[in-house]
Design an enzyme around this catalytic site. Structure first.
Site, PDB file in Angstrom:
ATOM      1  N   GLU A  71       0.815  -1.225   0.000  1.00 10.36           N
ATOM      2  CA  GLU A  71       0.000   0.000   0.000  1.00 10.36           C
ATOM      3  C   GLU A  71       0.841   1.265   0.000  1.00 10.36           C
ATOM      4  O   GLU A  71       0.505   2.249  -0.676  1.00 10.36           O
ATOM      5  CB  GLU A  71      -0.958  -0.001   1.197  1.00 10.36           C
ATOM      6  CG  GLU A  71      -2.228  -0.806   0.993  1.00 10.36           C
ATOM      7  CD  GLU A  71      -2.056  -2.309   1.151  1.00 10.36           C
ATOM      8  OE1 GLU A  71      -0.933  -2.736   1.483  1.00 10.36           O
ATOM      9  OE2 GLU A  71      -3.022  -3.053   0.962  1.00 10.36           O
TER      10      GLU A  71
ATOM     11  N   HIS B 284     -10.543  -4.961  10.679  1.00  8.11           N
ATOM     12  CA  HIS B 284     -11.160  -4.766   9.365  1.00  8.11           C
ATOM     13  C   HIS B 284     -12.464  -3.982   9.447  1.00  8.11           C
ATOM     14  O   HIS B 284     -13.284  -4.063   8.538  1.00  8.11           O
ATOM     15  CB  HIS B 284     -11.429  -6.132   8.711  1.00  8.11           C
ATOM     16  CG  HIS B 284     -10.240  -6.745   8.053  1.00  8.11           C
ATOM     17  ND1 HIS B 284      -9.062  -6.992   8.713  1.00  8.11           N
ATOM     18  CD2 HIS B 284     -10.019  -7.165   6.777  1.00  8.11           C
ATOM     19  CE1 HIS B 284      -8.185  -7.547   7.885  1.00  8.11           C
ATOM     20  NE2 HIS B 284      -8.748  -7.658   6.698  1.00  8.11           N
TER      21      HIS B 284
HETATM   22  C1  LIG Z   1      -2.039  -4.514   4.263  1.00 14.40           C
HETATM   23  C2  LIG Z   1      -3.076  -5.411   3.681  1.00 14.40           C
HETATM   24  N1  LIG Z   1      -3.446  -5.268   2.393  1.00 14.40           N
HETATM   25  C3  LIG Z   1      -4.390  -6.057   1.849  1.00 14.40           C
HETATM   26  C4  LIG Z   1      -5.001  -7.044   2.583  1.00 14.40           C
HETATM   27  C5  LIG Z   1      -6.087  -7.924   1.952  1.00 14.40           C
HETATM   28  N2  LIG Z   1      -5.609  -9.288   1.757  1.00 14.40           N
HETATM   29  C6  LIG Z   1      -5.852 -10.256   2.672  1.00 14.40           C
HETATM   30  S1  LIG Z   1      -5.156 -11.709   2.280  1.00 14.40           S
HETATM   31  C7  LIG Z   1      -4.535 -11.095   0.832  1.00 14.40           C
HETATM   32  C8  LIG Z   1      -3.707 -11.984  -0.045  1.00 14.40           C
HETATM   33  C9  LIG Z   1      -2.531 -12.545   0.672  1.00 14.40           C
HETATM   34  O1  LIG Z   1      -1.845 -13.491  -0.088  1.00 14.40           O
HETATM   35  P1  LIG Z   1      -0.648 -14.331   0.509  1.00 14.40           P
HETATM   36  O2  LIG Z   1       0.246 -13.469   1.318  1.00 14.40           O
HETATM   37  O3  LIG Z   1      -0.018 -15.067  -0.614  1.00 14.40           O
HETATM   38  O4  LIG Z   1      -1.305 -15.367   1.542  1.00 14.40           O
HETATM   39  P2  LIG Z   1      -2.366 -16.487   1.248  1.00 14.40           P
HETATM   40  O5  LIG Z   1      -3.711 -15.837   1.341  1.00 14.40           O
HETATM   41  O6  LIG Z   1      -2.082 -17.044  -0.081  1.00 14.40           O
HETATM   42  O7  LIG Z   1      -2.213 -17.470   2.350  1.00 14.40           O
HETATM   43  C10 LIG Z   1      -4.890  -9.763   0.681  1.00 14.40           C
HETATM   44  C11 LIG Z   1      -4.555  -8.930  -0.469  1.00 14.40           C
HETATM   45  C12 LIG Z   1      -4.629  -7.138   3.937  1.00 14.40           C
HETATM   46  N3  LIG Z   1      -5.198  -8.013   4.749  1.00 14.40           N
HETATM   47  N4  LIG Z   1      -3.666  -6.330   4.454  1.00 14.40           N
END
Ligand SMILES: Cc1ncc(C[n+]2csc(CCOP(=O)(O)OP(=O)(O)O)c2C)c(N)n1
Ligand SMILES: Cc1ncc(C[n+]2csc(CCOP(=O)(O)OP(=O)(O)O)c2C)c(N)n1
Ligand SMILES: [Mg+2]
Ligand SMILES: [Mg+2]
Lengths: 325, 339, 325, 339
Positions: free
Chosen positions: A60, A129
């Site tokens: 971000e 959230h």
């Molecule tokens: C700072 C932030 N930005 C966006 C999100 C929304 N978000 C939650 S999980 C996710 C994807 C994460 O992917 P990854 O790190 O590969 O973990 P996985 O879900 O595959 O276990 C996003 C974009 C968040 N929780 N925090």
């Protein structure tokens, strides 16, 4: 007139502005291939390509900064936060860069950028959230802050925000993306800074915005059944405040209630109280009342969350209170 | 930290440069140094307040980078920004007046030492929150790629800025999107009073380039022509292939972090050793030993430069403060009629 | 009694608490070898060693997070921000971790931590380095927020903050580190949450804190010369607010002025207005007035900065205004 | 992305494990899988709301890590946290009730799926802001070193969390201060709908370890014993030498990112290929082929596990909601008298 969801109105606003101005682009997490976490950018990647609909990694601060830097060069970025909760990790970019660069460069540079996405509580997402950033961003000079509650307002205000030469924070809501309403086929703009009377009334001024607009309209109905005539003002813009609209109404009704999603300490609600008591002191027949979140981090449990969010009954009760009923 | 060898031969990049360009670079470096000294004096006299971070010792970098640049390239820097401004061609009067907080300053007196901007001369800041300009610079490069304007963005940061998140995010995006940006870490061995080994888990900052998918380069500063050459390669990569580079330039600042820092943390002999490799002094030697210039000739140049900076002092001192209403200027741009 | 500077009172508070409790440690940029950018930790590295006086790289999110994680294990971190302007890059750690962990873990974990450092404008540092975070942190439930203006208060409140089982934001001021005052030799604590009447008075309640305390006392003197008797209340704690002290005074004087370093929109000032008008509506003889920053990013130029900061004359004028003079 | 070979031989770590431990690990993995499936059903029925991120496909990691842990070690994870909880020994009833937002939940119903914490069982979160637990985990390790409590902190993150600043800062400090922490990137190939190559400038995430001065390891997940072995080496380094390690485990999630994600972004055949290397299936095969267990025996275990999870469903469903006043609990701890 088309009958659209808010998410569609937002998409149409972005699409029209991208068609109109090559410099406009959309950037954020999952805005492209995934079509937006809440589908606000459905079809845009296909229409405009990956150059102008840019999927980002989870960074971000990084992509907010890229947006700011691109805006300084002359582009018109729309930065989507998947939710505004995640803007907390980019806070410095907004506070120290977006809001200040025009000033601190002596006017040499400007930052025409829109940061948009859903804000405040949705449904059972827990404390990290479920936060309203209204009070935090409206506090900061150098920003404009908008919060929309209908498809019509969403489209007209987002188009204005994209054309605005200043940085604009644009609040939407997960809870409201599916809300439907009439939107003109022909192009229109709604100026930033103008409140809208969503329901005229004579006895109590009810000031609200965002998620609390429909709730406030319900509260006004409850009051109506009880013979209390409530005027519902949707602020739509939180910074700059449409002081004139608010004060005009309060001078008429002599009572005011403020209803919104947000923590009580300070924020937009307190600012409104201050302006009302300063500018309409002699007209006030009762203390201004506020209906907002509990002063706590949100709980996940459905019943607890419900209790922490302003409900029509709470707002109606506040209207009764200022009317000494 | 490795300390330079006082008796090392003159750098080849310097000895192989022509007389004219050497003289010009010498003069530019001197302009920065004398500007800084004049500013320090003004600070001591209470004419300047706030933080004042001097660039003395690192001048060859700003001057060398400028030599490598084309017309619409950009420089994005930190709060230690006077050197970039002067090297880019900013008016010394306006730079000095900015420090004095005067209406005639580079940004009208609202920014001070840490917030220089001079768009017409390619100076895109002047950022005072560590690391928060790194993604912004990536954004300039993003726009260049988007618009095809052929500009390269050069972004400076300190050794102390490598561990902070915004730096990481900016570099991650630059690497991922192949942006035409060059990140130049001016490793002056200290972050305020903290030597590198207490702020970084590894000595070689460019070890991080691999994680960002970036090319890298790393060298101990000698002179502006060395910088021109090394940056030149990265510029070519940026301009022709839209590829970012991470460059670490090992250097040293001769003064404290800011005016309030007595710099007690230096090791014994350290400052002297680095001073002996001062690019200004080396250039002076080359001009005399190799290009046959006399001490007097060079002193005359110095006098001219000193005069320029004295004039800047006077200009700044005599300039008016900003109009009181100026504090409400440049906060919000009115929305144009057609929008 | 010892006559100490505020920076010395702060150092003594940290030293005494570190002597008293092995779990207390200090962490931040330049707190060790450099003795603190503003010399608030002079001598501490020597006394306690590098294990407990920890110099960090410039990683505000990193070391704030480390402090939070260490606090969860049972340590008592004091995290120094070189200035609170730099807390903006660590905002998420404070908002989403420090303030919420006790709640969101169902009480399994707590975060006894102090974030301290100078806040608000100093002298000619420009917009990025001249910001008051009072309104931003006081907005957040789950935090306590303290702001000190004398050596006595600084020491007594910092000791309480270090012992507090909750996260505490502790505001100091670059401008005031050299301010001197009497501090008892023997140990004492000042409870968080209690305002202090710095000057009793009968005709106007002047609520203030931080840098504006001395300015307000000067304003009260100007008023006195004019026959207007002003009560100066130093809030000392911004969250939780000492509502009782404020309301008690306003019910006596029937007029209130709020003077502080901070932007006008929302924030602590507006919150105070809201509480006063709600809890003392029938006692108020005039609208509550606020004297604070201009609603702009700060300028570097000395004259512009001076104009943007509340001066004794401005505060005095507001006192006259609420007294209809 | 490299897709696994369906016909690859059984992993050696799995075939060389004993029957008892294989059976136990199989059961633990199955518990997680059936828990997740039960939760998914509850979600579809509207019993659970908000976000629900399932761990299906990655179970062997949580189970393998637990096998490597000692009593007071810690696990710090993301919002995809049910697997860690069950593997650590959290009560399935309490876990399910948390999803239902009930008073009997793991944290009393205030946290939901993304915010699991179970201190007695070594589960230190449950963090839902990407990357912001990375410095917190470094803080736990800092405290361990400070207190000499001999505990190792294991911090999980996703492939999507590598680019964000807080991750970088936490790892920088862990590397600089030699903290006893292990960072385990569960690279399940996607960050929501985004494949790795669109979020990372380099394929090998552990390429970053050099910049943090950390040891590293990287492998494609096969089974829990492989994880135990590989993590074991890092644990030794953490416990005995107070050295951090960055580990990347290549894995795959069989479901969408969360319940609202239809996962249309997968390539054809990808899911099937990964399913063929499902650690649960491989374990089942080993138990049958190598340890002579029958299909019926294994099905009986599955039935038991399903029963446990059905019971958890019923428990959760029948549990009361939190008391309305509970929302004001655990906000501020009263200051103890003596303080
Ligand atoms: C700072 C932030 N930005 C966006 C999100 C929304 N978000 C939650 S999980 C996710 C994807 C994460 O992917 P990854 O790190 O590969 O973990 P996985 O879900 O595959 O276990 C996003 C974009 C968040 N929780 N925090
Ligand atoms: C986020 C943030 N934290 C702290 C500071 C205060 N600060 C200003 S300069 C500086 C040292 C920077 O050192 P380095 O990056 O090596 O650059 P140098 O000053 O040596 O040129 C610090 C700690 C800041 N400006 N921003
Ligand atoms: Mg440095
Ligand atoms: Mg992933």
């Amino acid at each position: 007139m088309a009958n659209l969801q808010i998410r569609e109105a937002i998409r149409d606003a972005m699409r029209e502005e991208m068609e109109r101005d090559e410099r406009v682009f959309l950037m954020g997490e999952e805005v492209g291939h995934y079509q937006g976490a809440y589908k606000c950018s459905q079809g845009l990647l296909e229409q405009f390509g990956a150059k102008r609909v840019v999927d980002t990694p989870i960074t971000e601060t990084g992509f907010s900064g890229v947006g700011i830097g691109a805006a300084m060069v002359g582009l018109r970025p729309i930065i989507e936060f998947m939710t505004f909760n995640f803007s907390a990790v980019a806070f410095d970019q907004i506070l120290n860069n977006a809001s200040k660069i025009h000033h601190m460069t002596g006017g040499q540079f400007s930052v025409p950028i829109v940061f948009r996405g859903p804000n405040a509580a949705a449904h059972m997402l827990g404390s990290t959230h479920s936060q309203a950033f209204d009070g935090i961003y409206a506090h900061i000079p150098g920003l404009k802050v908008v919060s929309v509650a209908t498809p019509y307002d969403a489209k007209g205000l987002l188009k204005s925000a994209i054309r605005d030469p200043n940085p604009v924070i644009f609040f939407e809501s997960e809870l409201m993306y599916a809300v439907r309403g009439e939107v003109p086929e022909e192009e229109y703009l709604i100026p930033i800074g103008e409140a809208d009377i969503k329901r005229p009334g004579e006895q109590v001024t009810l000031i609200t915005w965002g998620q609390s607009v429909p709730t406030s309209l319900e509260a006004a109905k409850l009051a109506e059944a009880d013979g209390l005539d409530v005027e519902v003002i949707d602020l739509r813009t939180l910074r700059p405040l449409d002081e004139a609209a608010v004060i005009h109404s309060v001078k008429k009704t002599n009572r005011a209630v403020i209803a919104y999603h947000g923590w009580p300490y300070g924020g937009v609600g307190a600012e409104l109280v201050d302006r009302i008591q300063r500018m309409a002191f002699d007209w006030l027949d009762a203390p201004v009342e506020r209906v907002c979140y509990d002063d706590i981090p949100f709980s996940y449990a459905e019943n607890l969350e419900h209790l922490s969010i302003p409900q029509p009954e709470d707002i109606y009760a506040a209207c009764r209170k200022v009317a000494y009923r | 930290m490795e300390i330079p060898d006082k008796n090392a031969p003159l750098p080849e990049t310097l000895t192989s440069a022509g007389k004219d360009e050497t003289l010009k670079a010498f003069r530019e470096m001197l302009r920065i140094r004398r500007f800084e000294e004049t500013a320090a004096r003004a600070y001591t006299r209470g004419k300047i307040s706030g933080f004042l971070h001097l660039y003395i010792g690192q001048e060859a970098i700003a001057v060398g980078v400028k030599l490598a640049m084309q017309a619409n390239d950009r420089v994005v820097g930190t709060y230690r920004d006077h050197g970039y401004a002067l090297a880019q061609g900013s008016d010394a009067n306006a730079c000095m007046a900015e420090l004095f907080g005067k209406a005639t300053g580079l940004v009208g007196g609202v920014g001070g030492s840490m917030h220089y901007f001079d768009r017409p001369n390619g100076l895109w800041g002047g950022y005072a929150i560590i690391g928060n300009h790194v993604p912004v610079a990536a954004g300039h490069a993003f726009a260049s790629k988007y618009l095809g304007d052929d500009a390269v963005t050069m972004c400076f940061l300190g050794d102390g800025a490598v561990g902070i998140g915004p730096t990481h995010e900016g570099m991650t995006l630059a690497g991922l999107w192949d942006l035409p940006v060059i990140y130049i870490v001016e490793n002056n061995r200290y972050s305020m009073g903290t030597p590198l080994e207490r702020t970084l888990p590894t000595e070689d900052i460019t070890a991080r380039a691999a994680g960002y998918g970036m090319a890298r380069d790393r060298f101990e500063l000698t002179d502006p022509f060395q910088v021109r050459e090394r940056i030149g390669a990265a510029m070519k990569r940026a301009r022709e292939e839209s590829q970012p580079t991470l460059i670490e330039i090992l250097t040293y600042r001769f003064r404290g972090h800011s005016m309030s820092d007595p710099a007690k943390y230096r090791a014994k002999g350290e400052l002297e050793a680095f001073r002996s490799r001062d690019a200004i002094e080396l250039s002076r030697r080359v001009l005399m030993e190799q290009h046959g210039m006399s001490e007097d000739e060079l002193d005359a140049i110095d006098d001219e430069v000193i005069e320029e900076m004295d004039a800047a002092y006077t200009f700044a001192d005599e300039s008016p403060q900003p109009d009181p209403e100026h504090r409400f200027k440049n906060i919000m741009i009115p929305v144009p009629e057609e929008a």
